[in-house]
Write a protein that holds these residues in place. Structure first.
Motif, PDB file in Angstrom:
ATOM      1  N   ALA A  66       4.290  24.292  44.816  1.00 26.92           N
ATOM      2  CA  ALA A  66       4.721  25.473  44.065  1.00 26.92           C
ATOM      3  C   ALA A  66       6.044  26.043  44.567  1.00 26.92           C
ATOM      4  O   ALA A  66       6.872  26.492  43.780  1.00 26.92           O
ATOM      5  N   HIS A  86       1.355  23.385  40.431  1.00 27.23           N
ATOM      6  CA  HIS A  86       0.362  24.156  41.167  1.00 27.23           C
ATOM      7  C   HIS A  86      -0.841  23.253  41.484  1.00 27.23           C
ATOM      8  O   HIS A  86      -0.644  22.164  41.975  1.00 27.23           O
ATOM      9  N   GLU A  89      -4.426  26.198  44.138  1.00 31.12           N
ATOM     10  CA  GLU A  89      -5.098  27.491  44.235  1.00 31.12           C
ATOM     11  C   GLU A  89      -6.587  27.372  44.568  1.00 31.12           C
ATOM     12  O   GLU A  89      -7.155  28.260  45.216  1.00 31.12           O
ATOM     13  N   GLY A 143      -0.440  35.635  41.442  1.00 26.36           N
ATOM     14  CA  GLY A 143      -0.241  34.523  40.527  1.00 26.36           C
ATOM     15  C   GLY A 143      -1.460  33.623  40.519  1.00 26.36           C
ATOM     16  O   GLY A 143      -2.609  34.085  40.598  1.00 26.36           O
ATOM     17  N   HIS A 144      -1.217  32.305  40.456  1.00 26.80           N
ATOM     18  CA  HIS A 144      -2.312  31.340  40.413  1.00 26.80           C
ATOM     19  C   HIS A 144      -3.255  31.502  41.601  1.00 26.80           C
ATOM     20  O   HIS A 144      -4.483  31.544  41.443  1.00 26.80           O
ATOM     21  N   GLU A 147      -5.091  35.170  41.839  1.00 24.40           N
ATOM     22  CA  GLU A 147      -6.183  35.328  40.880  1.00 24.40           C
ATOM     23  C   GLU A 147      -7.402  34.507  41.287  1.00 24.40           C
ATOM     24  O   GLU A 147      -8.548  34.963  41.154  1.00 24.40           O
ATOM     25  N   GLU A 148      -7.175  33.294  41.799  1.00 25.98           N
ATOM     26  CA  GLU A 148      -8.296  32.445  42.212  1.00 25.98           C
ATOM     27  C   GLU A 148      -9.026  33.062  43.411  1.00 25.98           C
ATOM     28  O   GLU A 148     -10.261  33.006  43.507  1.00 25.98           O
ATOM     29  N   ALA A 171      -3.483  38.489  33.961  1.00 24.72           N
ATOM     30  CA  ALA A 171      -4.422  37.498  34.461  1.00 24.72           C
ATOM     31  C   ALA A 171      -5.777  37.679  33.799  1.00 24.72           C
ATOM     32  O   ALA A 171      -6.150  38.785  33.410  1.00 24.72           O
TER      33      ALA A 171
END
Length: 319
Positions: A66, A86, A89, A143-144, A147-148, A171
């Motif tokens: 990333a 990505h 995550e 971001g990715h 949020e995860e 998100a």
């Protein structure tokens, strides 16, 4: 089409070749040539100096991750696109959950073994540990990865404060609260932990300093899976050494071995030697599943480039 996989990712060239098939020529190079043109239609690397970038004559630089902060974007020819990928995550979020639960469970307070001699004493004086449930975690960068992480820690009953530049998020998994980066120190006294998963930019470099670490406090945990330089190194060392900050789990570092280096410390200061630091060698994302996802994505992008279709994950389009 000629594809060159360079640097640390050179050993994965056979994986990419198997995905692309015989119509694509995939080569590997542990290091790029010190001079002369870099002849490849596609260059896959996570590091590219200004000199190397200027000598690249192809159409696509694909970062197998990333972060693009180690790519000299401005030095690349205008005809070259830059893409990233990505897919990291999932394992990083699992790493962060482990760090949070370890901080609450405090396994280092338990005996290394539970034999006949240790059992009576430890049973009589069993230590309490804390719970993650009901506690709050601040996530700098949503971001990715952010949020995860939020999806998993909320399943533990934790509250999530997203800290972003704009104070807004877009998100599917909404945090409990969103604040701007300028408000970080204000919310940290309410938090069990601060997780860093933001990109390294001029705005984030050194953003976490003495004030933020002091606000997190002597019971707090810092988890860094972003870039080391998001945290001021001297402030981090002093805060951990003096107990102003409780603990840190660090997977990213201020120094990395260059080609040929056999002795190099991960930081200027001995952070890795502090008893309240769990130091890991940049492994939070390193799983077979990650490689499968990333190389499938890059193979699709290379096919798209060959067919004249739009690319995915574009960081810098050709100019």
């Amino acid at each position: 089409m000629q594809i060159l996989v360079a640097g640390l990712h050179a050993p994965n060239a056979p994986r990419l070749a198997a995905l692309l098939g015989p119509d694509f020529a995939v080569h590997a190079a542990k290091t790029l040539a010190a001079e002369g043109p870099i002849d490849a239609d596609v260059l896959i690397t996570n590091r590219l100096s200004a000199s190397e970038a200027a000598r690249f004559g192809g159409r696509l630089v694909h970062v197998p991750g990333a972060g693009t902060d180690a790519i000299a974007l401005d030095a690349l020819p205008s005809c070259a696109a830059v893409c990233n990928v990505h897919g990291h995550e999932i394992p990083i979020a699992e790493y962060v959950v482990h760090a949070l639960l370890e901080h609450c469970l405090q396994p280092w307070r338990l005996p290394a073994r539970l034999d006949a001699q240790a059992w009576p004493a430890i049973y009589a004086d069993r230590p309490y540990h804390t719970e993650a449930h009901g506690r709050t975690v601040a996530i700098l960068g949503y971001g990715h990865i952010g949020e995860e992480i939020a999806r998993r820690v909320r399943a533990l009953g934790m509250r999530v404060i997203a800290v972003t530049r704009s104070g807004k998020v877009d998100a599917a998994t909404a945090p409990d609260e969103v604040v701007t980066a300028a408000e970080l120190e204000r919310v940290l006294p309410r938090c069990l932990a601060l997780v860093l998963c933001c990109p390294l930019t001029d705005a984030t470099r050194g953003r976490v300093g003495r004030d933020a670490l002091a606000a997190l406090g002597p019971e707090g945990l810092l988890v860094n899976v972003a870039r080391a330089e998001v945290v001021d190194e001297q402030a981090l060392y002093d805060s951990l050494r003096d107990g102003t900050l409780g603990r840190a789990v660090l997977d990213v570092w201020y120094r990395y071995p260059a080609a040929g280096e056999t002795e190099v410390t991960p930081a200027r200061l001995p952070l890795h030697a502090l008893p309240n630091v769990r130091a890991t060698p940049h492994v939070s994302a390193l799983t077979p599943g990650l490689l499968e996802r990333r190389y499938a994505f890059m193979a699709d992008n290379i096919r798209a480039l060959a067919a004249g279709r739009a690319l995915a994950g574009v960081v810098r389009p050709p100019r």
